[in-house]
Write an enzyme that holds these catalytic residues in place. Structure first.
Site, PDB file in Angstrom:
ATOM      1  N   LYS A   1      37.089  36.078  83.372  1.00 36.93           N
ATOM      2  CA  LYS A   1      35.956  37.119  83.067  1.00 36.93           C
ATOM      3  C   LYS A   1      35.409  37.273  84.492  1.00 36.93           C
ATOM      4  O   LYS A   1      34.940  38.473  84.848  1.00 36.93           O
ATOM      5  CB  LYS A   1      34.900  36.088  82.350  1.00 36.93           C
ATOM      6  CG  LYS A   1      33.539  36.676  82.286  1.00 36.93           C
ATOM      7  CD  LYS A   1      32.469  36.060  81.624  1.00 36.93           C
ATOM      8  CE  LYS A   1      31.834  34.886  82.287  1.00 36.93           C
ATOM      9  NZ  LYS A   1      30.921  35.529  83.277  1.00 36.93           N
TER      10      LYS A   1
ATOM     11  N   ASP B   1      18.343  33.740  86.218  1.00 33.78           N
ATOM     12  CA  ASP B   1      18.644  33.425  84.922  1.00 33.78           C
ATOM     13  C   ASP B   1      18.659  31.833  84.899  1.00 33.78           C
ATOM     14  O   ASP B   1      18.320  31.174  85.364  1.00 33.78           O
ATOM     15  CB  ASP B   1      19.949  34.152  84.483  1.00 33.78           C
ATOM     16  CG  ASP B   1      21.164  33.506  85.487  1.00 33.78           C
ATOM     17  OD1 ASP B   1      20.914  32.344  86.164  1.00 33.78           O
ATOM     18  OD2 ASP B   1      22.247  34.294  85.374  1.00 33.78           O
TER      19      ASP B   1
HETATM   20  C1  UD1 Z   1      29.559  34.212  90.585  1.00 28.57           C
HETATM   21  C2  UD1 Z   1      30.163  33.835  89.089  1.00 28.57           C
HETATM   22  C3  UD1 Z   1      29.608  32.690  88.603  1.00 28.57           C
HETATM   23  C4  UD1 Z   1      29.858  31.430  89.404  1.00 28.57           C
HETATM   24  C5  UD1 Z   1      29.147  31.780  91.048  1.00 28.57           C
HETATM   25  C6  UD1 Z   1      29.618  30.933  92.119  1.00 28.57           C
HETATM   26  C7  UD1 Z   1      30.406  35.746  88.252  1.00 28.57           C
HETATM   27  C8  UD1 Z   1      30.033  36.979  87.233  1.00 28.57           C
HETATM   28  N1  UD1 Z   1      29.611  34.881  88.270  1.00 28.57           N
HETATM   29  O1  UD1 Z   1      28.117  34.313  90.327  1.00 28.57           O
HETATM   30  O2  UD1 Z   1      30.046  32.408  87.470  1.00 28.57           O
HETATM   31  O3  UD1 Z   1      28.920  30.142  89.375  1.00 28.57           O
HETATM   32  O4  UD1 Z   1      29.904  32.835  91.488  1.00 28.57           O
HETATM   33  O5  UD1 Z   1      30.944  30.449  92.058  1.00 28.57           O
HETATM   34  O6  UD1 Z   1      31.269  36.123  88.948  1.00 28.57           O
HETATM   35  N2  UD1 Z   1      22.741  34.119  96.482  1.00 28.57           N
HETATM   36  C9  UD1 Z   1      21.495  34.413  97.385  1.00 28.57           C
HETATM   37  N3  UD1 Z   1      21.341  35.748  97.653  1.00 28.57           N
HETATM   38  C10 UD1 Z   1      22.362  36.479  97.424  1.00 28.57           C
HETATM   39  C11 UD1 Z   1      23.513  36.132  96.432  1.00 28.57           C
HETATM   40  C12 UD1 Z   1      23.692  35.013  96.351  1.00 28.57           C
HETATM   41  O7  UD1 Z   1      20.473  33.790  97.668  1.00 28.57           O
HETATM   42  O8  UD1 Z   1      22.379  37.697  97.882  1.00 28.57           O
HETATM   43  C13 UD1 Z   1      22.595  32.751  96.056  1.00 28.57           C
HETATM   44  C14 UD1 Z   1      22.564  32.483  94.758  1.00 28.57           C
HETATM   45  O9  UD1 Z   1      21.160  32.539  94.247  1.00 28.57           O
HETATM   46  C15 UD1 Z   1      23.313  31.060  94.390  1.00 28.57           C
HETATM   47  C16 UD1 Z   1      24.368  31.214  95.481  1.00 28.57           C
HETATM   48  O10 UD1 Z   1      23.897  32.086  96.483  1.00 28.57           O
HETATM   49  O11 UD1 Z   1      22.241  30.043  94.709  1.00 28.57           O
HETATM   50  C17 UD1 Z   1      25.806  31.690  94.975  1.00 28.57           C
HETATM   51  O12 UD1 Z   1      25.639  32.727  94.269  1.00 28.57           O
HETATM   52  P1  UD1 Z   1      26.942  33.607  94.236  1.00 28.57           P
HETATM   53  O13 UD1 Z   1      28.141  33.109  94.856  1.00 28.57           O
HETATM   54  O14 UD1 Z   1      26.516  35.156  94.746  1.00 28.57           O
HETATM   55  O15 UD1 Z   1      27.228  33.901  92.780  1.00 28.57           O
HETATM   56  P2  UD1 Z   1      27.182  34.854  91.728  1.00 28.57           P
HETATM   57  O16 UD1 Z   1      28.016  36.082  92.395  1.00 28.57           O
HETATM   58  O17 UD1 Z   1      26.060  35.532  91.172  1.00 28.57           O
END
Ligand code: UD1
Length: 424
Positions: free
Chosen positions: A22, A116
């Site tokens: 996914k 979320d």
């Molecule tokens: C993606 C996955 C999710 C997985 C995660 C980590 C999808 C649809 N979802 O989520 O299933 O658990 O990777 O492997 O692919 N953060 C910030 N600022 C930002 C971006 C991220 O603070 O601009 C933080 C987030 O709040 C979180 C951490 O970084 O605490 C990791 O997030 P991220 O790796 O970006 O996860 P997603 O891409 O949202």
């Protein structure tokens, strides 16, 4: 409403095949925006998220056809630039159209998805990266509004190897002018999958799967046909499920290297693990031993497997320390798992889990996709009946979960029960 009703006691045994990931599939759909013409994606999971992403792309102007495990996207020369809140709030990954739209169209207006059930989930790194490439970005009435004449290559250092930020910046950089370097980039197999598709489309990318991505921008990309990689999180769910139930499961359709830490932990816990080219087998005749686990960005243990790791620890022999390092709200499901008799104490981002020989069936509520799957697995290790509600979460990540569980010998079914929603 529907619930998943599990009667505990069965050992999972047999073969199971995982679908495409996914977390790759949704981003590959966004990548299709980068090239005019027809993109064809195979091995796509049949889940609601794909249907919602198809709708996001349609509103931007694409024609999208979803049939079985195949998705065809016809991207026009002129794209719309907006992704509305009604879709983004249902599918956070809609934010992945931001980079491609900005690169192709010079304008994007995408609803801010907010936090979320697993944590606050910021966008600051997505935004800072695109700003570094010359985009002007404002936050207006709940929308991220971005403009750029032509994005310029830049060197971007991510504070954390964010999967989403790496993807958005990468998909903007392939059509930018000049070279972009993303340092401290995410290394997840899903990023490598996107890089492979983008490269086939004509992008010039070095370092896929490492912490430094170097992207030389190009003027035009061509649409391609691509097969999505197997879902390592579903595969990992089966791996934990096999060990928790003292079963014997062979998983097909995934690269075992993508689960190296998980499989290593299960071996330490006493399971017999055999790796194949495109799959693995987990066999566990006796009660597994407790083992400490720590989630980290790839190649660490995936945060999406945390509920399975906690469920595993809840029935292992001994005390496990489980540490979550990616999301601040990932332990939300613990109260539900405790209803099954699991002995879990959390403190900040740590959980101490004292394993029990058997849990005790109860009604529980799925709080997110992975927590839902973890609760179902815990239900398999519980005496009596466990009913997991809010299973729309599970359906988002696990197509045919109940059928596959039943094929592996679990006593499990989807059952309609009266809706439990009420107002005071
Ligand atoms: C993606 C996955 C999710 C997985 C995660 C980590 C999808 C649809 N979802 O989520 O299933 O658990 O990777 O492997 O692919 N953060 C910030 N600022 C930002 C971006 C991220 O603070 O601009 C933080 C987030 O709040 C979180 C951490 O970084 O605490 C990791 O997030 P991220 O790796 O970006 O996860 P997603 O891409 O949202």
């Amino acid at each position: 409403m529907e619930v998943i009703r599990v009667t505990g006691g069965a050992r999972l045994r047999g073969d199971v095949t995982v679908v495409g990931a996914k977390n790759s599939a949704l981003k590959l759909m966004a990548a299709a925006l980068l090239a005019e013409g027809r993109t064809v994606l195979h091995n796509m999971p049949r889940i609601t998220d794909i249907v919602i992403m198809a709708e996001v792309l349609r509103r931007i102007g694409c024609a999208v056809d979803v049939t079985d495990d195949r998705v065809e996207i016809d991207t026009p020369a002129e794209l719309g630039g907006e992704a509305d809140y009604d879709l983004v709030r249902r599918l956070r990954a809609s934010i992945n159209v931001l980079g491609p739209l900005l690169a192709r169209r010079g304008y994007a207006k995408v609803a801010h998805p907010g936090g979320d059930a697993i944590g606050s989930r910021g966008l600051d790194m997505h935004i800072a990266g695109l700003q570094r490439m010359g985009a002007e970005i404002t936050n207006e009435h709940g929308y991220v509004v971005a403009h750029a004449e032509r994005l310029q290559g830049a060197t971007i250092w991510l504070d954390f190897p964010s999967v989403g930020a790496t993807e958005n910046i990468l998909m903007a950089a392939v059509l930018a002018e000049g070279t972009t370097v993303i340092d401290n980039a995410a290394r997840e197999p899903e990023i490598v999958d996107i890089c492979q598709m983008l490269t086939a489309m004509g992008a010039r990318i070095n370092g896929a799967g490492t912490s430094t991505l170097e992207i030389e921008g190009t003027d035009r990309l061509r649409p391609v046909t691509h097969r999505v990689i197997g879902d390592r999180i579903i595969a990992g769910t089966w791996a934990f499920g096999a060990a928790m139930t003292r079963g014997d499961v062979t998983v097909h359709g995934v690269n075992p290297e993508h689960l190296a830490v998980t499989l290593d932990k299960l071996t330490t816990a006493g399971a017999d693990v055999t790796r194949y080219e495109s799959g693995f087998r987990v066999r566990c005749e006796r009660r597994p031993q407790a083992v400490d686990m720590v989630t980290l960005p790839y190649p660490g243990l995936a945060t999406d497997l945390l509920p399975m790791a906690v469920g595993f620890a809840a029935v292992a022999d001994g005390v496990s320390l489980i540490t979550e390092n990616v999301f601040d709200g990932r332990f939300m499901f613990v109260n539900e798992m405790s209803r099954l008799g699991a002995d879990i104490r959390t403190d900040g981002h740590h959980a101490v889990v004292r394993g029990k020989e058997q849990l005790s069936g109860a009604p529980v509520t799925a709080t997110d996709i992975r927590a839902g799957a973890g609760l179902v697995l815990a239900g398999l290790c519980a005496e009596g009946v466990t009913e997991v509600s809010h299973i729309h979460h599970i359906d988002r990540g696990y197509p045919d979960f109940v059928t596959q569980l039943a094929d592996l010998g679990a006593k499990v079914e989807r059952v309609r029960v009266p809706d439990d929603s009420f107002s005071l």
